[in-house]
Motif scaffolding. Structure first.
Motif, PDB file in Angstrom:
ATOM      1  N   SER A 188      -3.701   5.743  15.009  1.00  0.00           N
ATOM      2  CA  SER A 188      -2.443   5.429  14.920  1.00  0.00           C
ATOM      3  C   SER A 188      -1.486   6.542  14.028  1.00  0.00           C
ATOM      4  CB  SER A 188      -2.144   3.952  14.838  1.00  0.00           C
ATOM      5  OG  SER A 188      -2.821   3.245  15.560  1.00  0.00           O
ATOM      6  N   LYS A 189      -0.757   7.205  14.497  1.00  0.00           N
ATOM      7  CA  LYS A 189       0.074   8.145  13.687  1.00  0.00           C
ATOM      8  C   LYS A 189       1.159   7.402  13.101  1.00  0.00           C
ATOM      9  CE  LYS A 189       3.114  12.270  14.049  1.00  0.00           C
ATOM     10  NZ  LYS A 189       3.736  13.245  14.910  1.00  0.00           N
ATOM     11  N   ASP A 190       1.453   7.640  11.682  1.00  0.00           N
ATOM     12  CA  ASP A 190       2.398   6.932  10.702  1.00  0.00           C
ATOM     13  C   ASP A 190       2.096   5.588  10.304  1.00  0.00           C
ATOM     14  OD1 ASP A 190       4.014   9.299  11.353  1.00  0.00           O
ATOM     15  OD2 ASP A 190       5.126   8.152  12.875  1.00  0.00           O
ATOM     16  N   TRP A 191       1.034   5.003  10.739  1.00  0.00           N
ATOM     17  CA  TRP A 191       0.402   3.893  10.290  1.00  0.00           C
ATOM     18  C   TRP A 191      -0.779   4.092   9.264  1.00  0.00           C
ATOM     19  CZ3 TRP A 191       2.538  -0.909  11.375  1.00  0.00           C
ATOM     20  CH2 TRP A 191       3.526  -0.786  12.626  1.00  0.00           C
ATOM     21  N   SER A 192      -0.602   3.260   8.085  1.00  0.00           N
ATOM     22  CA  SER A 192      -1.439   3.005   7.141  1.00  0.00           C
ATOM     23  C   SER A 192      -1.830   1.786   6.845  1.00  0.00           C
ATOM     24  CB  SER A 192      -0.932   3.749   5.652  1.00  0.00           C
ATOM     25  OG  SER A 192      -0.521   4.803   5.906  1.00  0.00           O
ATOM     26  N   VAL A 193      -3.210   1.293   6.613  1.00  0.00           N
ATOM     27  CA  VAL A 193      -3.724   0.265   6.264  1.00  0.00           C
ATOM     28  C   VAL A 193      -3.794  -0.161   4.734  1.00  0.00           C
ATOM     29  CG1 VAL A 193      -5.855  -1.187   6.563  1.00  0.00           C
ATOM     30  CG2 VAL A 193      -5.529   0.651   8.450  1.00  0.00           C
ATOM     31  N   VAL A 194      -3.270  -1.359   4.457  1.00  0.00           N
ATOM     32  CA  VAL A 194      -3.087  -1.913   3.318  1.00  0.00           C
ATOM     33  C   VAL A 194      -4.216  -2.248   2.533  1.00  0.00           C
ATOM     34  CG1 VAL A 194      -1.699  -3.282   1.715  1.00  0.00           C
ATOM     35  CG2 VAL A 194      -0.642  -2.284   3.515  1.00  0.00           C
ATOM     36  N   VAL A 195      -4.718  -1.853   1.494  1.00  0.00           N
ATOM     37  CA  VAL A 195      -5.886  -2.467   0.587  1.00  0.00           C
ATOM     38  C   VAL A 195      -5.320  -2.928  -0.700  1.00  0.00           C
ATOM     39  CG1 VAL A 195      -8.025  -2.187  -0.391  1.00  0.00           C
ATOM     40  CG2 VAL A 195      -7.362  -0.828   1.556  1.00  0.00           C
ATOM     41  N   HIS A 196      -5.390  -4.412  -0.957  1.00  0.00           N
ATOM     42  CA  HIS A 196      -4.979  -5.069  -2.196  1.00  0.00           C
ATOM     43  C   HIS A 196      -5.915  -4.782  -3.363  1.00  0.00           C
ATOM     44  CE1 HIS A 196      -1.630  -7.231  -0.644  1.00  0.00           C
ATOM     45  NE2 HIS A 196      -1.979  -7.078   0.599  1.00  0.00           N
TER      46      HIS A 196
ATOM     47  N   ALA B  71       5.785  -5.750 -10.013  1.00  0.00           N
ATOM     48  CA  ALA B  71       5.078  -4.902  -9.225  1.00  0.00           C
ATOM     49  C   ALA B  71       3.794  -5.251  -9.404  1.00  0.00           C
ATOM     50  CB  ALA B  71       5.379  -3.264  -9.726  1.00  0.00           C
ATOM     51  N   GLN B  72       2.883  -5.202  -8.018  1.00  0.00           N
ATOM     52  CA  GLN B  72       1.514  -5.288  -7.886  1.00  0.00           C
ATOM     53  C   GLN B  72       0.932  -4.195  -7.321  1.00  0.00           C
ATOM     54  OE1 GLN B  72      -0.306  -7.537  -9.492  1.00  0.00           O
ATOM     55  NE2 GLN B  72       1.358  -8.538 -10.244  1.00  0.00           N
ATOM     56  N   MET B  73      -0.135  -3.718  -7.491  1.00  0.00           N
ATOM     57  CA  MET B  73      -0.406  -2.413  -6.927  1.00  0.00           C
ATOM     58  C   MET B  73      -1.456  -2.383  -5.520  1.00  0.00           C
ATOM     59  SD  MET B  73      -2.617   0.789  -8.705  1.00  0.00           S
ATOM     60  CE  MET B  73      -1.364   1.237  -9.668  1.00  0.00           C
ATOM     61  N   VAL B  74      -1.375  -1.657  -4.722  1.00  0.00           N
ATOM     62  CA  VAL B  74      -1.882  -1.591  -3.510  1.00  0.00           C
ATOM     63  C   VAL B  74      -2.109  -0.135  -3.128  1.00  0.00           C
ATOM     64  CG1 VAL B  74      -1.152  -3.628  -2.377  1.00  0.00           C
ATOM     65  CG2 VAL B  74       0.315  -1.471  -2.120  1.00  0.00           C
ATOM     66  N   TYR B  75      -3.148   0.104  -2.436  1.00  0.00           N
ATOM     67  CA  TYR B  75      -3.268   1.642  -1.941  1.00  0.00           C
ATOM     68  C   TYR B  75      -3.237   1.548  -0.366  1.00  0.00           C
ATOM     69  CZ  TYR B  75      -8.443   1.096  -1.392  1.00  0.00           C
ATOM     70  OH  TYR B  75      -9.655   0.628  -1.134  1.00  0.00           O
ATOM     71  N   TYR B  76      -2.833   2.915   0.282  1.00  0.00           N
ATOM     72  CA  TYR B  76      -2.741   2.874   1.650  1.00  0.00           C
ATOM     73  C   TYR B  76      -4.003   3.784   2.143  1.00  0.00           C
ATOM     74  CZ  TYR B  76       1.744   0.707   0.388  1.00  0.00           C
ATOM     75  OH  TYR B  76       2.708   0.007  -0.176  1.00  0.00           O
ATOM     76  N   VAL B  77      -4.735   3.355   3.375  1.00  0.00           N
ATOM     77  CA  VAL B  77      -5.492   4.311   3.940  1.00  0.00           C
ATOM     78  C   VAL B  77      -4.831   4.795   5.261  1.00  0.00           C
ATOM     79  CG1 VAL B  77      -7.852   4.435   4.690  1.00  0.00           C
ATOM     80  CG2 VAL B  77      -7.263   3.167   2.852  1.00  0.00           C
TER      81      VAL B  77
ATOM     82  N   GLY C 124      -7.655  -9.082  10.482  1.00  0.00           N
ATOM     83  CA  GLY C 124      -6.758  -9.621   9.138  1.00  0.00           C
ATOM     84  C   GLY C 124      -6.285  -8.346   8.393  1.00  0.00           C
ATOM     85  N   PHE C 125      -6.355  -7.288   9.069  1.00  0.00           N
ATOM     86  CA  PHE C 125      -5.985  -5.893   8.141  1.00  0.00           C
ATOM     87  C   PHE C 125      -4.455  -5.896   8.438  1.00  0.00           C
ATOM     88  CE2 PHE C 125     -10.320  -5.201   8.477  1.00  0.00           C
ATOM     89  CZ  PHE C 125     -10.923  -5.058   7.174  1.00  0.00           C
ATOM     90  N   SER C 126      -3.609  -5.779   7.350  1.00  0.00           N
ATOM     91  CA  SER C 126      -2.209  -5.278   7.455  1.00  0.00           C
ATOM     92  C   SER C 126      -2.012  -3.916   7.519  1.00  0.00           C
ATOM     93  CB  SER C 126      -1.525  -5.775   6.169  1.00  0.00           C
ATOM     94  OG  SER C 126      -1.680  -7.347   6.298  1.00  0.00           O
ATOM     95  N   SER C 127      -1.122  -3.416   8.393  1.00  0.00           N
ATOM     96  CA  SER C 127      -0.826  -2.092   8.516  1.00  0.00           C
ATOM     97  C   SER C 127       0.666  -1.909   8.350  1.00  0.00           C
ATOM     98  CB  SER C 127      -1.285  -1.458   9.768  1.00  0.00           C
ATOM     99  OG  SER C 127      -2.805  -1.652  10.066  1.00  0.00           O
ATOM    100  N   ILE C 128       1.112  -0.624   7.614  1.00  0.00           N
ATOM    101  CA  ILE C 128       2.417  -0.225   7.581  1.00  0.00           C
ATOM    102  C   ILE C 128       2.889   0.897   7.892  1.00  0.00           C
ATOM    103  CG2 ILE C 128       4.041   0.038   5.411  1.00  0.00           C
ATOM    104  CD1 ILE C 128       3.061  -2.697   5.725  1.00  0.00           C
TER     105      ILE C 128
END
Length: 449
Positions: free
Chosen positions: A397-405, A386-392, A359-363
């Motif tokens: 996986s290179k270039d990919w970041s997991v989104v945390v709301h 705007a709403q805030m998220v941060y990226y882990v 269930g984790f979204s990656s960007i």
């Protein structure tokens, strides 16, 4: 490590660290346990959600007993079964846990000057602070503990503008000083177009312009996609002429006339902005910081097509994830509008957005859209959206970041539904045996002689 840090680690970061490292059945039960605590510690709870959590934690502990040795199951692990009943009796744990108490105890320990008599130092310091706070109530014009602004002060400054717009009321507050600059033709076109197309008062005129294009067409009727392209290109020139038409000019509000004239070429920018309970910072501003406040999340109703050959435009709610690059304030003579310029990831394809089994979204920010280097790009959004998220960063996986709301610190949901993006409720039953066939005996242990 502080207790609060352990709390955040288990609820937010541990699932991200183990999701691609451990076997699926082990990962599923640990993420299930972390999800239980994350939802149990939410600011708002409902009885139906608590009943569901109670059923889930029982199965989760059964799965843990299969995977971990008996020495792991102390009384503290067993007590998790009773946490749901405690939440029903005492309400959300967010309002009664020990973190504020611990922070205040740390504040009191700062009063200690004589280590031989710490209790006396704390008592004297407490009495002195209370006396000063009481006396400060009779002093006007200064900031005291009672009238101190919130940690994220996003109330607009009333002295910043002499009048309030009915179309774009002031929202949010800049952090730090503004810098004046001159808008380029392309930036002015991009920013003004976004403001027009996202103003409810302009929507009837957009529909009127589309009807005008349909009536004007001769021979082959244009497709909906072609109409949308013409609107994006020519509406900004048609709209002022329509508003200034002598037949209707007297009935048009002043703010709409200011909007039709477009913004001044002189604009202002800043690097941090408080709005919606968050403190946003540009990527350049937070360079070298340990915190991340540049992640932007937006759900927008967008006109889209299935492919370049598709002529049927449909409205769909699309997810946009980006990084804040610039904060600009447009001056429309009668009012001001604050916009965020972002680098947006391509969330419409699997190359830029994906969601795993947990269930984790990656960007993927190597696949971006609307970079702003072309006039038809739309890198801007209104600050109020705007709403805030941060990226882990995903280490595998290179270039990919997991989104945390995130949710604002001072936001409290009063009866609203929990955002599924923030609190995902995944079904991990595919990684376990059927409940009816669940074995409560460890089959991999050797028989005692």
């Amino acid at each position: 490590m502080k207790i609060h840090d352990c709390h955040v680690l288990m609820e937010q970061l541990l699932p991200l660290a183990i999701r691609n490292v451990l076997p699926d059945n082990v990962t599923a039960v640990l993420i299930e346990l972390c999800s239980f605590f994350r939802q149990l510690c939410a600011k708002s709870l409902s009885l139906s959600d608590l009943d569901r959590l109670q059923d889930r934690i029982i199965l989760t502990l059964c799965h843990l007993e299969i995977l971990f040795p008996p020495s792991f199951f102390t009384i503290m692990v067993h007590l998790t079964i009773h946490l749901v009943d405690e939440a029903k009796l005492g309400g959300p744990v967010h309002y009664r846990w020990m973190y504020p108490i611990e922070r205040y105890l740390g504040h009191l320990k700062g009063y200690v000057r004589n280590k031989a008599q710490p209790e006396g130092s704390i008592a004297e310091g407490y009495v002195a602070e209370e006396a000063l706070t009481f006396c400060s109530l009779y002093v006007e014009g200064i900031e005291i503990r009672i009238n101190r602004p919130a940690r994220v002060d996003d109330y607009p400054d009333d002295s910043a503008s002499s009048r309030t717009s009915t179309i774009f009321p002031p929202m949010g507050k800049a952090v730090g000083a503004f810098q004046s600059f001159e808008l380029s033709d392309m930036v002015k076109t991009q920013a003004h177009r976004y403001v027009l197309f996202n103003c409810p008062q302009v929507k009837p005129y957009i529909d009127e312009f589309k009807d005008y294009l349909w009536r004007r067409s001769k021979g082959r009727r244009p497709t909906t996609t072609e109409i949308e392209k013409i609107v994006n290109k020519d509406f900004m020139d048609w709209f002022p002429r329509r508003i200034m038409n002598p037949d209707i000019s007297s009935t048009i509000p002043d703010d709409l006339k200011y909007l039709a004239k477009g913004p001044s070429t002189q604009a202002r920018r800043c690097s941090a902005y408080n709005i919606n309970g968050f403190k946003f910072r540009t990527v350049a501003r937070e360079h070298g910081f340990k915190t991340q406040n540049s992640g932007v999340y937006l759900t927008s109703a967008t006109s889209c097509v299935a492919s370049s050959a598709d002529g049927n435009v449909r409205e769909a709610d699309l997810l946009y994830y980006g990084k804040l690059q610039d904060i600009i304030e447009l001056n429309y003579s009668g009012f001001k509008v604050t916009l965020f310029k972002c680098t947006w990831a391509d969330t419409t394809t699997d190359r830029g957005f994906k969601k795993d089994a947990w269930g984790f979204s990656s960007i993927n920010f190597s696949r971006v859209i609307h970079t702003g280097d072309r006039e038809d790009h739309d890198p801007y959004i209104e600050a109020s959206q705007a709403q805030m998220v941060y990226y882990v960063n995903d280490e595998l996986s290179k270039d990919w970041s997991v989104v945390v709301h995130l949710k604002p610190r001072d936001l409290y949901d009063m009866g609203e539904q929990i955002d599924t993006e923030i609190c995902p409720d995944q079904d991990f039953s595919q990684f376990f045996q059927d409940s009816d066939d669940l074995s409560l005996i460890r089959e991999d242990a050797d028989d005692e002689e």
